[in-house]
Design an enzyme around this catalytic site. Structure first.
Site, mmCIF file in Angstrom:
data_model
loop_
_atom_site.group_PDB
_atom_site.id
_atom_site.type_symbol
_atom_site.label_atom_id
_atom_site.label_comp_id
_atom_site.label_asym_id
_atom_site.label_seq_id
_atom_site.Cartn_x
_atom_site.Cartn_y
_atom_site.Cartn_z
ATOM 1 N N HIS A 10 42.622 41.484 40.956
ATOM 2 C CA HIS A 10 44.022 42.109 41.202
ATOM 3 C C HIS A 10 45.209 41.127 40.935
ATOM 4 O O HIS A 10 46.136 41.443 40.220
ATOM 5 C CB HIS A 10 44.198 42.717 42.548
ATOM 6 C CG HIS A 10 43.101 43.721 42.723
ATOM 7 N ND1 HIS A 10 42.641 44.664 42.053
ATOM 8 C CD2 HIS A 10 42.235 43.810 43.850
ATOM 9 C CE1 HIS A 10 41.701 45.307 42.547
ATOM 10 N NE2 HIS A 10 41.432 44.736 43.478
ATOM 11 N N CYS A 42 38.254 48.521 47.550
ATOM 12 C CA CYS A 42 38.780 49.509 48.629
ATOM 13 C C CYS A 42 38.039 50.821 48.513
ATOM 14 O O CYS A 42 38.034 51.728 49.141
ATOM 15 C CB CYS A 42 40.327 49.502 48.771
ATOM 16 S SG CYS A 42 40.936 49.933 47.264
ATOM 17 N N SER A 111 38.959 35.584 47.704
ATOM 18 C CA SER A 111 38.325 35.128 49.072
ATOM 19 C C SER A 111 36.708 35.558 49.116
ATOM 20 O O SER A 111 36.348 36.004 48.096
ATOM 21 C CB SER A 111 38.981 36.112 50.222
ATOM 22 O OG SER A 111 38.796 37.573 50.047
ATOM 23 N N ALA A 297 44.974 43.656 48.579
ATOM 24 C CA ALA A 297 45.107 43.859 47.261
ATOM 25 C C ALA A 297 46.558 44.109 46.934
ATOM 26 O O ALA A 297 46.937 43.593 45.836
ATOM 27 C CB ALA A 297 44.380 45.134 47.054
ATOM 28 N N SER A 298 47.258 44.757 47.750
ATOM 29 C CA SER A 298 48.822 44.963 47.489
ATOM 30 C C SER A 298 49.285 43.672 47.485
ATOM 31 O O SER A 298 50.260 43.383 46.495
ATOM 32 C CB SER A 298 49.148 45.935 48.528
ATOM 33 O OG SER A 298 49.204 45.521 49.953
#
Length: 441
Positions: A10, A42, A111, A297-298
């Site tokens: 992302h 997700c 991560s 993710a955002s």
């Protein structure tokens, strides 16, 4: 200008798109050790739980999209080392080795799942959920008839979501967590207890306040040993959290105590030619009013956009974040932003809160549900620092209002008379947001 991006999920994708869309002349090289890019992790639980038909829609772009924009893509490629003085990235794919020089470097290495350092951690049948391939492995394992009892270690978002998915596949599921409730890092107990009841009502066994001590078995895990007992298991899914993947730059770049690269509001590290984005980087929390670590993710997308612009010379500062989150389990929707009371007090903030419970719509509306809301605000400044909402209704978009309120330092008193519209299809004339805010003395 040559810009090398290490990592193509992302954050790296957002950076690459920003650069290529705004400066097509830039020489962009994208490097990733995976076989794919853009996987929406997700959605793993939705796919594994058969709430969506397949995993294909969880990929929103591919390497061909970037090649058409002019980028050079190297998938299944390992970055062996980075020479920050020479500005060179050492790469290897299969038997080929080469160096990529750069003018600007963007680290989007993400991560890594935390592995419990307990006996038996190397046994077969212990799984993690980060990469697409790991989701595939878990999915295939659940098809095996001899896999009946599944232990999920960790009661956070990923643990709770995958527990629901496994239960939907007809397996016996146990969640283990050292905390006294699930979702304890995101919500106060009045909300987490509702989720605990929801999980139990759907047949998921909760072992809370219970610490995993060892995995036992000959070759494959057969028993989970905790500080309170032993449990027969056929499979374990470890979801205890993530750590910043900082292996490439930790000896050169300044990091937070948890290992995340320290960046400024331009996503620039302590090396002016290097940017870090997404889960491997620090981020500024508007609720805490300081730099911290929030892996979402955002946040990855936003930080990628900021780094992309700055890498091509367009100065852009990030706004900071609130750590907005949400979860939907068996129809119970919970959303939060900013700080819970527990987290705020742990961080040293002196806060108060207001609670309110009401119907989403007037009582005469047939399709209706109760809504629970908590607003957390700082005592002295009166600024809103957090909000939590839950309902069987879809109240998810509401949390964006509170996210902006935290970013703009809106006070609880300002919220009391905020212009909120009324229509029976959507809400009540005495909106529960207004009613909650009016409770603040």
């Amino acid at each position: 200008m040559k810009i090398v991006i290490v990592g193509s999920n992302h954050a790296g994708i957002a950076a690459a798109n920003t650069i290529l869309d705004n400066n097509p002349e830039a020489d962009v090289v994208m490097i990733d050790q995976n076989t794919n890019m853009s996987y929406l992790g997700c959605g793993t639980a939705l796919w594994v739980g058969r709430q969506i038909e397949s995993y294909e829609p969880l990929f929103y772009t591919n390497e061909e999209d970037f090649r058409q924009k002019g980028a050079c893509i190297h998938l299944e490629t390992t970055v062996l080392d980075i020479d920050f003085q020479k500005r060179e990235v050492s790469c290897q794919k299969a038997q080929d080795r080469w160096n990529e020089s750069y003018d600007k470097l963007i680290l989007a290495t993400g991560s890594l799942p935390i592995s419990l350092n307990i006996p038996g951690a190397d046994l077969e049948g212990i799984h993690y959920l980060k990469l697409f391939q790991e989701g595939q492995t878990v999915d295939r394992a659940l098809d095996l008839p001899n896999v009946k009892n599944v232990a999920v270690i960790g009661g956070g978002y990923i643990g709770v979501e995958i527990a629901e998915a496994v239960r939907r596949r007809g397996k016996n599921v146990m969640i283990f967590d050292a905390a006294e409730t699930t979702l304890s890092n995101y919500y106060d107990e009045t909300f987490t207890k509702d989720m605990d009841f929801n999980l139990t009502a759907h047949g998921i066994q909760l072992h809370l306040g219970e610490l995993a001590k060892a995995y036992e078995g000959e070759k494959r895990v057969e028993t989970l040993k905790t500080d309170k007992g032993k449990y027969s298991v056929d499979m374990v899914i470890s979801a205890v959290g993530f750590r910043a993947n900082n292996d490439l730059g930790k000896n050169h770049l300044i990091t937070l105590p948890n290992g995340a690269y320290l960046v400024n509001t331009h996503q620039q590290t302590s090396d002016s030619s290097v940017y870090a984005v997404g889960d491997c980087a620090s981020i500024y929390s508007n609720a805490l009013d300081k730099t911290t670590y929030i892996a979402l993710a955002s946040n990855a997308v936003r930080t990628g956009i900021v780094a992309g612009y700055n890498a091509i010379g367009t100065k852009l500062e990030g706004n900071g974040v609130q750590g907005s989150n949400g979860i939907s389990i068996y129809g119970l929707n919970m959303v939060s932003t900013g700080l819970s009371v527990k987290v705020a007090e742990k961080a040293g903030l002196k806060v108060s809160y207001v609670d309110h419970v009401d119907l989403q719509k007037p009582a005469f509306m047939k399709e209706n549900a109760s809504v629970k809301i908590r607003i957390v605000y700082e005592n002295e400044s009166r600024r809103i620092v957090g909000a939590q909402v839950s309902s069987m209704e879809n109240i998810s978009m509401l949390i964006h209002l509170f996210s902006l309120a935290i970013e703009e330092k809106v006070t609880i008193d300002k919220l009391k008379l905020m212009d909120l519209f009324f229509l029976p299809h959507f809400d009540q004339p005495y909106n529960y947001i207004t009613m909650a805010a009016l409770k603040a003395k």
